[in-house]
Each structure stands twice: as structure tokens, then as C-alpha cells.
Design a protein around this motif. Sequence first.
Motif, PDB file in Angstrom:
ATOM      1  N   ALA A  17     -26.658  61.086 -27.390  1.00 15.94           N
ATOM      2  CA  ALA A  17     -25.447  60.419 -26.918  1.00 15.94           C
ATOM      3  C   ALA A  17     -24.341  61.428 -26.639  1.00 15.94           C
ATOM      4  O   ALA A  17     -24.212  62.431 -27.347  1.00 15.94           O
ATOM      5  CB  ALA A  17     -24.977  59.408 -27.959  1.00 15.94           C
ATOM      6  N   THR A  18     -23.530  61.146 -25.629  1.00 15.81           N
ATOM      7  CA  THR A  18     -22.406  62.027 -25.301  1.00 15.81           C
ATOM      8  C   THR A  18     -21.114  61.613 -25.998  1.00 15.81           C
ATOM      9  O   THR A  18     -20.169  62.388 -26.050  1.00 15.81           O
ATOM     10  CB  THR A  18     -22.175  62.067 -23.784  1.00 15.81           C
ATOM     11  OG1 THR A  18     -21.966  60.726 -23.302  1.00 15.81           O
ATOM     12  CG2 THR A  18     -23.378  62.668 -23.073  1.00 15.81           C
ATOM     13  N   THR A  19     -21.067  60.385 -26.511  1.00 14.49           N
ATOM     14  CA  THR A  19     -19.945  59.944 -27.349  1.00 14.49           C
ATOM     15  C   THR A  19     -20.496  59.190 -28.547  1.00 14.49           C
ATOM     16  O   THR A  19     -21.510  58.500 -28.447  1.00 14.49           O
ATOM     17  CB  THR A  19     -18.945  59.024 -26.598  1.00 14.49           C
ATOM     18  OG1 THR A  19     -19.596  57.798 -26.228  1.00 14.49           O
ATOM     19  CG2 THR A  19     -18.392  59.725 -25.364  1.00 14.49           C
ATOM     20  N   TRP A  20     -19.811  59.299 -29.681  1.00 17.46           N
ATOM     21  CA  TRP A  20     -20.224  58.602 -30.892  1.00 17.46           C
ATOM     22  C   TRP A  20     -19.065  58.649 -31.883  1.00 17.46           C
ATOM     23  O   TRP A  20     -18.166  59.482 -31.783  1.00 17.46           O
ATOM     24  CB  TRP A  20     -21.478  59.216 -31.488  1.00 17.46           C
ATOM     25  CG  TRP A  20     -21.332  60.636 -31.973  1.00 17.46           C
ATOM     26  CD1 TRP A  20     -21.053  61.068 -33.230  1.00 17.46           C
ATOM     27  CD2 TRP A  20     -21.446  61.831 -31.177  1.00 17.46           C
ATOM     28  NE1 TRP A  20     -20.993  62.440 -33.302  1.00 17.46           N
ATOM     29  CE2 TRP A  20     -21.231  62.938 -32.050  1.00 17.46           C
ATOM     30  CE3 TRP A  20     -21.705  62.100 -29.826  1.00 17.46           C
ATOM     31  CZ2 TRP A  20     -21.261  64.262 -31.608  1.00 17.46           C
ATOM     32  CZ3 TRP A  20     -21.742  63.409 -29.390  1.00 17.46           C
ATOM     33  CH2 TRP A  20     -21.525  64.476 -30.274  1.00 17.46           C
ATOM     34  N   LEU A  21     -19.089  57.728 -32.859  1.00 15.36           N
ATOM     35  CA  LEU A  21     -18.082  57.702 -33.916  1.00 15.36           C
ATOM     36  C   LEU A  21     -18.737  58.165 -35.205  1.00 15.36           C
ATOM     37  O   LEU A  21     -19.742  57.610 -35.622  1.00 15.36           O
ATOM     38  CB  LEU A  21     -17.496  56.303 -34.079  1.00 15.36           C
ATOM     39  CG  LEU A  21     -16.156  56.233 -34.832  1.00 15.36           C
ATOM     40  CD1 LEU A  21     -15.419  54.932 -34.499  1.00 15.36           C
ATOM     41  CD2 LEU A  21     -16.325  56.331 -36.339  1.00 15.36           C
TER      42      LEU A  21
ATOM     43  N   PRO B 125     -16.549  43.999 -33.229  1.00 16.66           N
ATOM     44  CA  PRO B 125     -16.541  44.178 -31.769  1.00 16.66           C
ATOM     45  C   PRO B 125     -15.237  44.835 -31.322  1.00 16.66           C
ATOM     46  O   PRO B 125     -14.149  44.440 -31.755  1.00 16.66           O
ATOM     47  CB  PRO B 125     -16.648  42.748 -31.240  1.00 16.66           C
ATOM     48  CG  PRO B 125     -17.234  41.962 -32.370  1.00 16.66           C
ATOM     49  CD  PRO B 125     -16.721  42.588 -33.623  1.00 16.66           C
ATOM     50  N   VAL B 126     -15.329  45.819 -30.450  1.00 18.64           N
ATOM     51  CA  VAL B 126     -14.112  46.534 -30.025  1.00 18.64           C
ATOM     52  C   VAL B 126     -13.770  46.319 -28.557  1.00 18.64           C
ATOM     53  O   VAL B 126     -12.654  46.637 -28.134  1.00 18.64           O
ATOM     54  CB  VAL B 126     -14.226  48.043 -30.302  1.00 18.64           C
ATOM     55  CG1 VAL B 126     -14.347  48.300 -31.799  1.00 18.64           C
ATOM     56  CG2 VAL B 126     -15.384  48.669 -29.536  1.00 18.64           C
ATOM     57  N   CYS B 127     -14.680  45.791 -27.765  1.00 20.62           N
ATOM     58  CA  CYS B 127     -14.407  45.610 -26.339  1.00 20.62           C
ATOM     59  C   CYS B 127     -13.179  44.713 -26.136  1.00 20.62           C
ATOM     60  O   CYS B 127     -13.104  43.604 -26.686  1.00 20.62           O
ATOM     61  CB  CYS B 127     -15.615  44.997 -25.643  1.00 20.62           C
ATOM     62  SG  CYS B 127     -15.431  44.872 -23.855  1.00 20.62           S
TER      63      CYS B 127
ATOM     64  N   HIS C 175     -15.220  57.439 -27.780  1.00 18.09           N
ATOM     65  CA  HIS C 175     -16.399  56.587 -27.903  1.00 18.09           C
ATOM     66  C   HIS C 175     -16.012  55.117 -27.855  1.00 18.09           C
ATOM     67  O   HIS C 175     -16.657  54.313 -27.155  1.00 18.09           O
ATOM     68  CB  HIS C 175     -17.132  56.899 -29.208  1.00 18.09           C
ATOM     69  CG  HIS C 175     -18.342  56.052 -29.435  1.00 18.09           C
ATOM     70  ND1 HIS C 175     -19.455  56.099 -28.623  1.00 18.09           N
ATOM     71  CD2 HIS C 175     -18.610  55.105 -30.379  1.00 18.09           C
ATOM     72  CE1 HIS C 175     -20.361  55.233 -29.053  1.00 18.09           C
ATOM     73  NE2 HIS C 175     -19.871  54.620 -30.111  1.00 18.09           N
ATOM     74  N   LEU C 176     -14.958  54.739 -28.565  1.00 16.65           N
ATOM     75  CA  LEU C 176     -14.529  53.340 -28.562  1.00 16.65           C
ATOM     76  C   LEU C 176     -13.998  52.930 -27.195  1.00 16.65           C
ATOM     77  O   LEU C 176     -14.209  51.792 -26.755  1.00 16.65           O
ATOM     78  CB  LEU C 176     -13.464  53.131 -29.640  1.00 16.65           C
ATOM     79  CG  LEU C 176     -13.901  53.429 -31.083  1.00 16.65           C
ATOM     80  CD1 LEU C 176     -12.775  53.112 -32.054  1.00 16.65           C
ATOM     81  CD2 LEU C 176     -15.163  52.655 -31.455  1.00 16.65           C
ATOM     82  N   ALA C 177     -13.321  53.839 -26.522  1.00 15.18           N
ATOM     83  CA  ALA C 177     -12.846  53.547 -25.170  1.00 15.18           C
ATOM     84  C   ALA C 177     -14.022  53.313 -24.214  1.00 15.18           C
ATOM     85  O   ALA C 177     -13.972  52.432 -23.344  1.00 15.18           O
ATOM     86  CB  ALA C 177     -11.962  54.675 -24.663  1.00 15.18           C
ATOM     87  N   GLN C 178     -15.085  54.081 -24.388  1.00 14.63           N
ATOM     88  CA  GLN C 178     -16.273  53.891 -23.555  1.00 14.63           C
ATOM     89  C   GLN C 178     -16.918  52.531 -23.802  1.00 14.63           C
ATOM     90  O   GLN C 178     -17.610  52.000 -22.929  1.00 14.63           O
ATOM     91  CB  GLN C 178     -17.294  54.999 -23.860  1.00 14.63           C
ATOM     92  CG  GLN C 178     -16.833  56.403 -23.509  1.00 14.63           C
ATOM     93  CD  GLN C 178     -17.033  56.762 -22.044  1.00 14.63           C
ATOM     94  OE1 GLN C 178     -16.943  55.905 -21.166  1.00 14.63           O
ATOM     95  NE2 GLN C 178     -17.289  58.020 -21.778  1.00 14.63           N
TER      96      GLN C 178
END
Length: 214
Positions: free
Chosen positions: A26-30, A47-49, A66-69
Motif C-alpha cells: 500500500a502507498t498509504t496506511w495508518l 467509517p471516515v468517508c 491515508h484517511l483523505a484517500q
Amino acid sequence: MEAVTAVWERYAAGRTPRRAVNAAGATTWLNWTQHADHGPNESLLGPVCGRRVLELGSGTGCNLAHLAQLGARCVGIDIAPSQRDKAEARWGSVPGLIFRTAEATEFLTRHPDSFDVVFSVFGPVWFTDPATLLPLVRQGLAEGGVFAFSHKPPQADPRPGNPLREARAVSRWDHSPQEWTTLLTSARFTNITTEIIDPPDGESEGTLLVRAER
């Protein structure tokens, strides 16, 4: 405040940038812990969307990106100006993602009821008097909002040599899970959970992870 900013600027200068790709590709992760590819993911936040998310101590922005993605509308604040520069250089093209240079309590004072999620990974929650910070975090959350944070568990015999612990400008609040539960309850948070995540094989330090709701 200038002395505190200077300490964090020195700390930021010595940090190694996060890898471009994790073990899963993965390119983004928390990442909640200090160990790579270890511990829970963003599901802790629900859920964050479409939700408004604030990260306290966003550093170079990797967790928040990551959350923005995932569709969250994100704001990251950090007291070190260079961290904003690094975050914008790497993640500035990601929609729904804003970085600001700000001290946590000052920012929260100016933004009541602005966020659905506030989180911090080894950030200001560890370095700010909870008697001041926790009421402001609650004030910054919408009703039912989530507050989550992590830091190292308290040590019975703190080791010397930590530049942040020794800096006269910076204090650290090393609270146990039970102490955080008491503090959060006093600040009128609910549904409080705490856990210490065991370290991966070959490592000695775990991670304290706390979640609460307004």
C-alpha cells in the motif's frame, strides 16, 4: 512557545521519512504504533468517508493522507513549521487534505464543534497537560465524535537519553490506561477503551492505544 517550537523543529529534522510502500504494497496506511506494519488500522475510528477529521501532531502527513484517500475531509496541525512543508510537498495534491502550523490547544480553542474525529499518534496528547487539552478536544468534536490516540506505555524507570524528555521546554504525560480512563471520564467522554498493544517479535516496547467518544 518559541522554545517548544524549536525543540520540535530539531526533532523533525532528525526523523526519517516514511517508506513509499508498506509490506502489503500500500502507498498509504495508518499506523498507530512505533513499529512498522504492526497494530490496528483506521477501522478504530469507524467509517471516515465524508467525515471531518483532525490530526493533532500530523508530522509529514502520512497517516492523515491515508484517511483523505478514503474520503475523509482532513485537517492536520503540527507545531513545527517544517512539518507542514514536508507534508504539503508529499501530499499536497490529495483532495480534502489541509495542513496547518498550529499549537493544539490554540487551534482547538478556535474551532469548536468542527470535527467528527480527532486523533493523535505519539503527538500532542502525550505532551500537553490533559486538564487543558481534553476539554478542548471534546469541545472540538461534534456530538458522538471519536477521539483516539496512542503513545508508549509509561515506564516504571524512565531511561535517560530521550532529547524530548530532557528538553526543559517539553513535558510528557505518561499515564497508564486506568489513569487515562479516569481523566477522560472527568472530561465527560464516554465509551472509553484502552489497551496496550504487544510489540512484534524482537521488540520490547508496546503501544498504549486509547479511544473515547463525545
